[in-house]
Motif scaffolding. Sequence first.
Motif, PDB file in Angstrom:
ATOM      1  N   THR A 466      30.477  43.076  -9.101  1.00  0.00           N
ATOM      2  CA  THR A 466      31.505  42.238  -8.488  1.00  0.00           C
ATOM      3  C   THR A 466      32.591  43.071  -7.797  1.00  0.00           C
ATOM      4  OG1 THR A 466      33.090  40.510  -8.931  1.00  0.00           O
ATOM      5  CG2 THR A 466      32.651  41.996 -10.746  1.00  0.00           C
ATOM      6  N   GLY A 467      33.021  42.631  -6.679  1.00  0.00           N
ATOM      7  CA  GLY A 467      34.099  43.298  -5.941  1.00  0.00           C
ATOM      8  C   GLY A 467      33.672  44.537  -5.171  1.00  0.00           C
ATOM      9  N   GLN A 468      32.376  44.727  -4.993  1.00  0.00           N
ATOM     10  CA  GLN A 468      31.933  45.956  -4.321  1.00  0.00           C
ATOM     11  C   GLN A 468      31.606  45.736  -2.834  1.00  0.00           C
ATOM     12  OE1 GLN A 468      32.337  48.738  -5.962  1.00  0.00           O
ATOM     13  NE2 GLN A 468      32.899  47.505  -7.742  1.00  0.00           N
ATOM     14  N   GLY A 469      31.660  44.508  -2.409  1.00  0.00           N
ATOM     15  CA  GLY A 469      31.485  44.269  -0.968  1.00  0.00           C
ATOM     16  C   GLY A 469      30.299  43.416  -0.563  1.00  0.00           C
ATOM     17  N   LYS A 470      29.716  42.684  -1.497  1.00  0.00           N
ATOM     18  CA  LYS A 470      28.552  41.838  -1.137  1.00  0.00           C
ATOM     19  C   LYS A 470      28.932  40.741  -0.157  1.00  0.00           C
ATOM     20  CE  LYS A 470      27.311  40.323  -5.101  1.00  0.00           C
ATOM     21  NZ  LYS A 470      28.537  40.829  -5.693  1.00  0.00           N
ATOM     22  N   SER A 471      30.009  40.050  -0.497  1.00  0.00           N
ATOM     23  CA  SER A 471      30.394  38.928   0.382  1.00  0.00           C
ATOM     24  C   SER A 471      30.746  39.435   1.773  1.00  0.00           C
ATOM     25  CB  SER A 471      31.577  38.176  -0.212  1.00  0.00           C
ATOM     26  OG  SER A 471      31.220  37.720  -1.482  1.00  0.00           O
ATOM     27  N   VAL A 472      31.410  40.577   1.829  1.00  0.00           N
ATOM     28  CA  VAL A 472      31.730  41.160   3.132  1.00  0.00           C
ATOM     29  C   VAL A 472      30.423  41.509   3.858  1.00  0.00           C
ATOM     30  CG1 VAL A 472      32.819  43.120   4.285  1.00  0.00           C
ATOM     31  CG2 VAL A 472      33.985  41.993   2.400  1.00  0.00           C
ATOM     32  N   GLY A 473      29.489  42.049   3.109  1.00  0.00           N
ATOM     33  CA  GLY A 473      28.187  42.400   3.689  1.00  0.00           C
ATOM     34  C   GLY A 473      27.488  41.171   4.267  1.00  0.00           C
ATOM     35  N   LEU A 502      31.363  31.035   1.590  1.00  0.00           N
ATOM     36  CA  LEU A 502      30.791  30.714   2.898  1.00  0.00           C
ATOM     37  C   LEU A 502      31.348  29.432   3.518  1.00  0.00           C
ATOM     38  CD1 LEU A 502      27.091  31.573   1.963  1.00  0.00           C
ATOM     39  CD2 LEU A 502      28.637  33.004   3.278  1.00  0.00           C
ATOM     40  N   THR A 503      32.348  28.838   2.847  1.00  0.00           N
ATOM     41  CA  THR A 503      32.861  27.545   3.338  1.00  0.00           C
ATOM     42  C   THR A 503      33.334  27.589   4.792  1.00  0.00           C
ATOM     43  OG1 THR A 503      34.648  28.138   1.882  1.00  0.00           O
ATOM     44  CG2 THR A 503      33.586  26.043   1.446  1.00  0.00           C
ATOM     45  N   LEU A 504      33.777  28.771   5.230  1.00  0.00           N
ATOM     46  CA  LEU A 504      34.281  28.878   6.602  1.00  0.00           C
ATOM     47  C   LEU A 504      33.225  28.503   7.636  1.00  0.00           C
ATOM     48  CD1 LEU A 504      36.326  32.183   6.563  1.00  0.00           C
ATOM     49  CD2 LEU A 504      37.165  29.868   6.793  1.00  0.00           C
ATOM     50  N   PHE A 505      31.972  28.687   7.253  1.00  0.00           N
ATOM     51  CA  PHE A 505      30.890  28.419   8.200  1.00  0.00           C
ATOM     52  C   PHE A 505      30.637  26.918   8.398  1.00  0.00           C
ATOM     53  CE2 PHE A 505      30.293  32.783   6.963  1.00  0.00           C
ATOM     54  CZ  PHE A 505      30.037  33.393   8.174  1.00  0.00           C
ATOM     55  N   ASN A 506      31.328  26.102   7.606  1.00  0.00           N
ATOM     56  CA  ASN A 506      31.242  24.654   7.785  1.00  0.00           C
ATOM     57  C   ASN A 506      31.603  24.225   9.197  1.00  0.00           C
ATOM     58  OD1 ASN A 506      30.275  22.895   5.917  1.00  0.00           O
ATOM     59  ND2 ASN A 506      32.017  23.195   4.533  1.00  0.00           N
ATOM     60  N   LYS A 507      32.494  25.001   9.802  1.00  0.00           N
ATOM     61  CA  LYS A 507      32.971  24.634  11.144  1.00  0.00           C
ATOM     62  C   LYS A 507      31.879  24.747  12.200  1.00  0.00           C
ATOM     63  CE  LYS A 507      37.582  26.253  10.104  1.00  0.00           C
ATOM     64  NZ  LYS A 507      38.481  27.380  10.258  1.00  0.00           N
ATOM     65  N   ILE A 508      30.890  25.532  11.906  1.00  0.00           N
ATOM     66  CA  ILE A 508      29.824  25.671  12.915  1.00  0.00           C
ATOM     67  C   ILE A 508      28.565  24.914  12.497  1.00  0.00           C
ATOM     68  CG2 ILE A 508      30.670  27.838  13.897  1.00  0.00           C
ATOM     69  CD1 ILE A 508      28.519  29.253  12.177  1.00  0.00           C
ATOM     70  N   GLU A 509      28.796  23.909  11.647  1.00  0.00           N
ATOM     71  CA  GLU A 509      27.649  23.131  11.127  1.00  0.00           C
ATOM     72  C   GLU A 509      26.754  22.601  12.247  1.00  0.00           C
ATOM     73  OE1 GLU A 509      28.652  19.920   8.445  1.00  0.00           O
ATOM     74  OE2 GLU A 509      26.824  18.831   8.999  1.00  0.00           O
ATOM     75  N   ARG A 510      27.362  21.999  13.253  1.00  0.00           N
ATOM     76  CA  ARG A 510      26.542  21.368  14.293  1.00  0.00           C
ATOM     77  C   ARG A 510      26.021  22.371  15.328  1.00  0.00           C
ATOM     78  NH1 ARG A 510      29.029  17.113  17.152  1.00  0.00           N
ATOM     79  NH2 ARG A 510      31.115  17.861  16.641  1.00  0.00           N
ATOM     80  N   HIS A 511      26.451  23.610  15.187  1.00  0.00           N
ATOM     81  CA  HIS A 511      25.917  24.640  16.079  1.00  0.00           C
ATOM     82  C   HIS A 511      24.799  25.429  15.396  1.00  0.00           C
ATOM     83  CE1 HIS A 511      29.955  24.000  17.753  1.00  0.00           C
ATOM     84  NE2 HIS A 511      29.406  24.314  18.904  1.00  0.00           N
ATOM     85  N   GLU A 520      25.324  15.373   2.880  1.00  0.00           N
ATOM     86  CA  GLU A 520      26.560  15.294   3.664  1.00  0.00           C
ATOM     87  C   GLU A 520      27.025  16.687   4.079  1.00  0.00           C
ATOM     88  OE1 GLU A 520      29.312  13.038   1.356  1.00  0.00           O
ATOM     89  OE2 GLU A 520      27.931  11.322   1.345  1.00  0.00           O
ATOM     90  N   GLU A 521      27.007  17.586   3.121  1.00  0.00           N
ATOM     91  CA  GLU A 521      27.504  18.947   3.377  1.00  0.00           C
ATOM     92  C   GLU A 521      26.349  19.838   3.797  1.00  0.00           C
ATOM     93  OE1 GLU A 521      30.677  20.609   2.456  1.00  0.00           O
ATOM     94  OE2 GLU A 521      31.495  18.587   2.726  1.00  0.00           O
ATOM     95  N   ALA A 522      26.581  20.651   4.787  1.00  0.00           N
ATOM     96  CA  ALA A 522      25.505  21.549   5.211  1.00  0.00           C
ATOM     97  C   ALA A 522      25.439  22.766   4.293  1.00  0.00           C
ATOM     98  CB  ALA A 522      25.730  21.983   6.636  1.00  0.00           C
ATOM     99  N   ILE A 523      26.602  23.196   3.792  1.00  0.00           N
ATOM    100  CA  ILE A 523      26.580  24.355   2.890  1.00  0.00           C
ATOM    101  C   ILE A 523      26.347  23.842   1.467  1.00  0.00           C
ATOM    102  CG2 ILE A 523      27.943  26.274   1.980  1.00  0.00           C
ATOM    103  CD1 ILE A 523      29.285  26.409   4.712  1.00  0.00           C
TER     104      ILE A 523
END
Length: 799
Positions: A466-473, A502-511, A520-523
Amino acid sequence: MAKKKTKTSKTSSSKKLPSFKVSNQQKIIFGSLLMLISIACVIAFISFFSTWQQDQSLLKEFGDRQAEAKNWLNKFGASISHLFIYKGFGIAAFIFPVLLFQTGFYLFLNKSSKQLINRWFWGIIVSIWLAIFFGFFADDAPLLGGVVGFEMNDFLRAYIGVIGVVLLLLFIFITYCVARLGITPQKIKSLFLTTQEEFKAAFKSNKVKAEAETNTAEQQEEETKTAAINYATDADTTSDVDIENSFEVKIAEEESPAVSTKHPSNTEEKDDELKIEVEKVEEEKEESDNLSDRLVKDFGEFDPKLALSNYKFPTLELLNDYGSGSITINQEELEENKNRIVDTLKNYKIDISQIKATIGPTVTLYEIVPAAGVRISKIKNLEDDIALSLSALGIRIIAPIPGKGTIGIEVPNKKSTIVSMRSVIAAKKFQNAEMELPIAFGKTISNETFVVDLAKMPHLLMAGATGQGKSVGLNAILTSLLYKKHPAEVKFVLVDPKKVELTLFNKIERHFLAKLPDSEEAIITDNTKVINTLNSLCIEMDNRYELLKNAMVRNIKEYNAKFKARKLNPNDGHQFLPYIVLVIDEFADLIMTAGKEVETPIARLAQLARAIGIHLIIATQRPSVNVITGIIKANFPARVAFRVTSKIDSRTILDSPGADQLIGRGDMLYTQGNDLTRLQCAFVDTPEVEKITDYIGGQRAYPDAHLLPEYVGEDSGTGVDIDISERDALFREAAEVIVIAQQGSASLLQRKLKLGYNRAGRIIDQLEAAGIVGPFEGSKARQVLVTDMAALDQLLSNE
Ligand SMILES: Nc1ncnc2c1ncn2[C@@H]1O[C@H](COP(=O)(O)OP(=O)(O)OP(=O)(O)O)[C@@H](O)[C@H]1O
C-alpha cells in the motif's frame, strides 16, 4: 405514314411468307432466281458499256424478232441496261443487281429480312449519291451518272450551285460514314482508305464491286456468292444439297473468326458485333469490380470515428510539469558512492577494473567490471554488506547485467526526480508510437521513456504494498490511452472496490467506458456486480470470436481493417470492434469475496481474450499465492511490481526477488516474461486526471456508455417464495451448517462449504424462504429460526 407502311409491308409479307414456308424449297428456288437475275443484270451492264452505242437504235425494235443486239444478253440486256444505266443512275446502277443478289441470298438461306431493309435503304442512298456525283461529268461521260444523275445534279445546281451540291454530297457522305459505318474520329484515317478502295473497286468491274461490297458486309456472304456462282454455272440440281451444306459449314467457319477479324469498321454487321463486344467488356469490368472496392470508392473507408468526428484529444497543458524533468547530477554523491562501492568490495578482496555510472531519475546504476578471476556469486552475496556500507535502502545488484558482461549496482539517489506524466506523453517515443494500445509507463534508469503496447502484453498484473504507487500507475496507464486513442477505439471496464480511486473516470462514461445494459454506474464498486460484468465480457469474447470466424480473420486488428475496407457487411452482425481494457484495482478483495466465481471468468478471459482485443489489468496489494493463483499467473506474462514488503511477495509477483528492494513512490520493476526492467513510474496526480476527464467529458459524447452483452446471471433473488425445485444442490448441507452453528451468515457458508459470495448469498435467501433463517438485519447475522437438527429434519420432510 412510315409506320403504316412498314406495318402493311409486314402484314403482306407475313401473309405471303406462309405460302413460301409451305416448302422451303420454294424459297430456295425464288432466292436462286433473284440471284440469277442479278447476275444476268451484271453481265448485261458490263457488256452495255461496250455495246450501248450500237444497240441504241435497236431499242425501239424490241418486238422485232429478227433484230439482234450486241449486248451479251441481247435485246433484253440492251433494254434493261439502257433503262438502268443510261436513263437511270449510270454506273451506280450496279448497286441494284448487288442488292437483288443479296435479297435472293437472304431468301435462299431463310435469313431475317431486317438487315435486308437496311441494305436496300443505304444502297439507294449510295446510288443517288453516286448518280448526283457523276452528274458533274455528264458532258464527257454521260453513262457515269445516267439521266437521273444528270437531272438531279442539274436541278440541285440550279438552286444551290456547284459548291452547294459538293457540300451536300459531303454531308451525305459524312452521314453515311457515321450512321452506316459507325466511324469514330480515330477510325477516320483507315475509313478514308477503305472508301477509296471501295470506289476503286466500283470502277473496276461490276463483279469486283459486288465482291467488295460483300466483303465489307460479311465474309459469309462472300463465300455464299462464290458458291452460288458455281452453282449457277453447274446448273446441277443434285449439287443443291452440297451447296446448302457448304453454306452451313462456311457460316459456322465464318462466325468464329468474325470476332477476331481485323477490319471491324468495314461492315455494318461487324460494327454491331464490335459495339456489343465493347458493352460486354464493360459488363465484365463491373462484374469483376469488388463490391467492397466500389463501396470504398464511393464512400471512402469506414471511419469508426465519424460519430465523434470533432473529438479533440486532451492537450499537454492539462498535465503538470514537475520540475524541469532533467536530472541534476550531484558529483559529490557520485564520487562518494563510487568510493564506498570500491572500498567495500576491496574489503572482501574483490578488485574492480572499471566502474561507470548511469544516473536515472531515482536510482543511479553503477556498472562495474570485476578483475579477472572474480566469481560473480561472490559479489551477489555481498548485497547487504554494500547496502550497509552505503547506508542506503533499495540497493539492487544485477549480476551480470544481461547482454552487457558487467555487474550492476543500483543505488537510490539522495534526491529523486519526479518523472512527470507530461514529459513521457510529450516524448517522441510515445507520440510516434505505432502501437495498438501504447502505454507510457515512465522512464528507465538511463532516463529513456519506456513505452509498451498493452495489446502485445496482452494482460498486466500489478502488485505493490500500500502507498507504493499502484493507483498512480493505473492512472498513468489510463492517461496514456486517453492521450492516444479515440473514444471509438477503446473502452474501459473499471472495477474499483476502494470506490475512490477511479471515480474521476465517471465523467468520461459516455466516451470511454463500457457497462452492463441494466447498470446505472459504469464504474463497478460492488463486488457482486463484478461477476456479472466478467461473465458478460466472456459472452462478448465468444461473440467476437464468432465474428472473427465468420470474417475469416485471426485477430481484431485484421478484423477491423477488413471492416474499415467495407469487406464485412454490417447486416451480418459485423461492426467495428473497439479494444476493451478491464481494470481491476483491488483484486485481492475481489478474490476474498467472490472466490472461484471471479477466478474462472478471469482465467477464461486471460487465456483467450488476447486475439479479440480484451485486455486485463489487475492490481493487487497482496500478491499472495491465494490471490495470484497459478492459473492467473500463467496467463499474465507481463507484470509490474512496486515495492513489496517481503522477498516471498516479490517472488510471487515476479518469480524473482527484487521488488522488496525498491524504494517506493513509483519505483517499479517491469517484466514481460524475461528480463526485469527498473522504471520510475510517471507521476500523474488526481487534479491532473480530473482536468483530463473534465476536458474529455465536456465534449460531445455517445448517447450512452458502450453496452456489454446482457448476462442473465444467477442473481440471488430477494423474494421469499423461491421454488423448492430451484434450490441449490448444497441447500441441505448449508441448512445443517447454519443450524449447528446457530448463525445465519453467508460468510459462514462461504468458509465451511468453500463457496463464492454469490452462491452463499443465494443459499441464504433460499434458507430464508424455507423459514430456516430470519430476514436480513443489516450488519448483524440473521436469526436462525430452527433450533436443532431434529426440527430441521421435520421442517424439510413436511415440505
Ligand atoms: N510515480 C510516482 N512518482 C512520485 N510519487 C509517487 C509516484 N507514485 C506514487 N507516488 C506517491 O505515493 C503516494 C501513494 O501512491 P498511490 O496512491 O498510487 O499508492 P497505492 O499503491 O495505490 O496505495 P493504495 O494501495 O493504498 O491505494 C502518492 O500519493 C504519491 O505521493
